[in-house]
Design an enzyme around this catalytic site. Sequence first.
Site, PDB file in Angstrom:
ATOM      1  N   CYS A  76       0.829  -1.202   0.000  1.00 10.86           N
ATOM      2  CA  CYS A  76       0.000   0.000   0.000  1.00 10.86           C
ATOM      3  C   CYS A  76       0.867   1.257   0.000  1.00 10.86           C
ATOM      4  CB  CYS A  76      -0.928   0.013   1.208  1.00 10.86           C
ATOM      5  SG  CYS A  76      -2.058   1.428   1.218  1.00 10.86           S
ATOM      6  N   CYS A  80       0.086   5.198   6.748  1.00  3.61           N
ATOM      7  CA  CYS A  80      -0.624   5.106   8.028  1.00  3.61           C
ATOM      8  C   CYS A  80       0.303   4.471   9.073  1.00  3.61           C
ATOM      9  CB  CYS A  80      -1.892   4.274   7.870  1.00  3.61           C
ATOM     10  SG  CYS A  80      -3.004   4.872   6.564  1.00  3.61           S
ATOM     11  N   CYS A  83      -0.150   0.692  10.231  1.00  5.07           N
ATOM     12  CA  CYS A  83      -0.448  -0.380   9.269  1.00  5.07           C
ATOM     13  C   CYS A  83       0.784  -1.130   8.790  1.00  5.07           C
ATOM     14  CB  CYS A  83      -1.192   0.200   8.069  1.00  5.07           C
ATOM     15  SG  CYS A  83      -1.730  -1.085   6.917  1.00  5.07           S
ATOM     16  N   CYS A 120     -16.434  -9.723   4.868  1.00  5.69           N
ATOM     17  CA  CYS A 120     -15.779  -8.463   4.514  1.00  5.69           C
ATOM     18  C   CYS A 120     -14.463  -8.751   3.802  1.00  5.69           C
ATOM     19  CB  CYS A 120     -15.523  -7.637   5.765  1.00  5.69           C
ATOM     20  SG  CYS A 120     -17.011  -7.323   6.742  1.00  5.69           S
ATOM     21  N   CYS A 151     -19.228  -7.013   2.273  1.00  7.84           N
ATOM     22  CA  CYS A 151     -18.646  -5.726   2.651  1.00  7.84           C
ATOM     23  C   CYS A 151     -17.253  -5.647   2.045  1.00  7.84           C
ATOM     24  CB  CYS A 151     -18.576  -5.602   4.173  1.00  7.84           C
ATOM     25  SG  CYS A 151     -17.765  -4.089   4.772  1.00  7.84           S
ATOM     26  N   CYS A 211     -19.944   1.518   6.789  1.00  3.30           N
ATOM     27  CA  CYS A 211     -19.237   0.955   7.944  1.00  3.30           C
ATOM     28  C   CYS A 211     -18.067   1.892   8.206  1.00  3.30           C
ATOM     29  CB  CYS A 211     -18.760  -0.459   7.637  1.00  3.30           C
ATOM     30  SG  CYS A 211     -17.755  -1.216   8.942  1.00  3.30           S
ATOM     31  N   ARG A 283     -18.980  -2.624  16.607  1.00  5.58           N
ATOM     32  CA  ARG A 283     -18.233  -3.875  16.445  1.00  5.58           C
ATOM     33  C   ARG A 283     -16.886  -3.848  17.158  1.00  5.58           C
ATOM     34  NH1 ARG A 283     -17.681  -4.427  10.884  1.00  5.58           N
ATOM     35  NH2 ARG A 283     -19.715  -5.432  10.883  1.00  5.58           N
TER      36      ARG A 283
END
Length: 336
Positions: A76, A80, A83, A120, A151, A211, A283
């Site tokens: 990616c 972040c 991550c 998901c 999702c 979400c 969640r």
Amino acid sequence: MSDVTSPVSQPIVLFRQVPRQRATEGLQRWPVDAVAELFELPFNDLIFRAQQVHREHFDANEVQLSTLLSIKTGGCEEDCGYCPQSVHYDTGVEASKLLEPAAVAAAARAAREQGASRFCMGAAWRAPKDRDIEKVVELVHVVKAEGLEACCTLGMLTETQARSLKDAGLDYYNHNLDTAPEAYGRIVSTRTYDDRLQTLQRVRDAGINVCCGGIVGMGESRRERAGLVAQIANLDPYPQSVPINQLVRVEGTPLHGSEALDPFEFVRTIAVARITMPKARVRLSAGRQQMGEAVQALCFLAGANSVFCGDKLLTTGNPDWAADQRLLGSLGITAR
């Protein structure tokens, strides 16, 4: 004190909802000050308030089970700080290509057999290309064929991409705000807060359920945690699903050395999310493996009514199916 904040001073009485307005129209349903006051309530009062709200809208002894599968791991472009899939950090995560439909079908089938009702799929993209969306559309069809809600979390979307996913039958799209606006620059520099809000708007405009949640334990203050909850609660409408993640401190990421969050502060965050977003599925997401069963039980008491099941969440560990079944059984909680 205004009508918006008056419920905070009366912890035993269910609060009165303020008519919904967009933040741009002036008055917010939940100003940060009001959310911060909730965080400051005595723990027992806060949990009692949250349980009242929870029972008004949900079966208090039922949780919804979801499973999260990484369909494209690593590589990616984002930076972040939490991550392990970022190309900016050396975490040992190898980049992979998008999974084939057969592999996704097998994973979805296994999740359904274990009791999950939502499947998901996460892909480590900053923003997918149109050709990527074409492949994900096929995967959505695969998941729907197994009788599960579908999702995705794929990064930033264009309007056209959001409509394509809706046409494919996608039920939910996950795009977290991560933290409060004032703390955001400490966590990520390759994407703005407004970028995230724009994607959420495109998802809503396409008719896909939202979400959206965040991560706590990234060195933020309690006031900043209140700011995160306020941001989510003031979305119009607020998300149908709100995942609250506890930071998993992965070696190699900038946040690896962060101080662990007080478990009771995490429970408070769940309770405040329940009070401010009474009809949302709140969640328990990343970090359950580290928090233990007693803290998870407190989270259910505080209003959490959804969990991610399976032994892995994208690239980090998670309690396995058998452990979750034992925990839910010991608490008398039914899964759906």
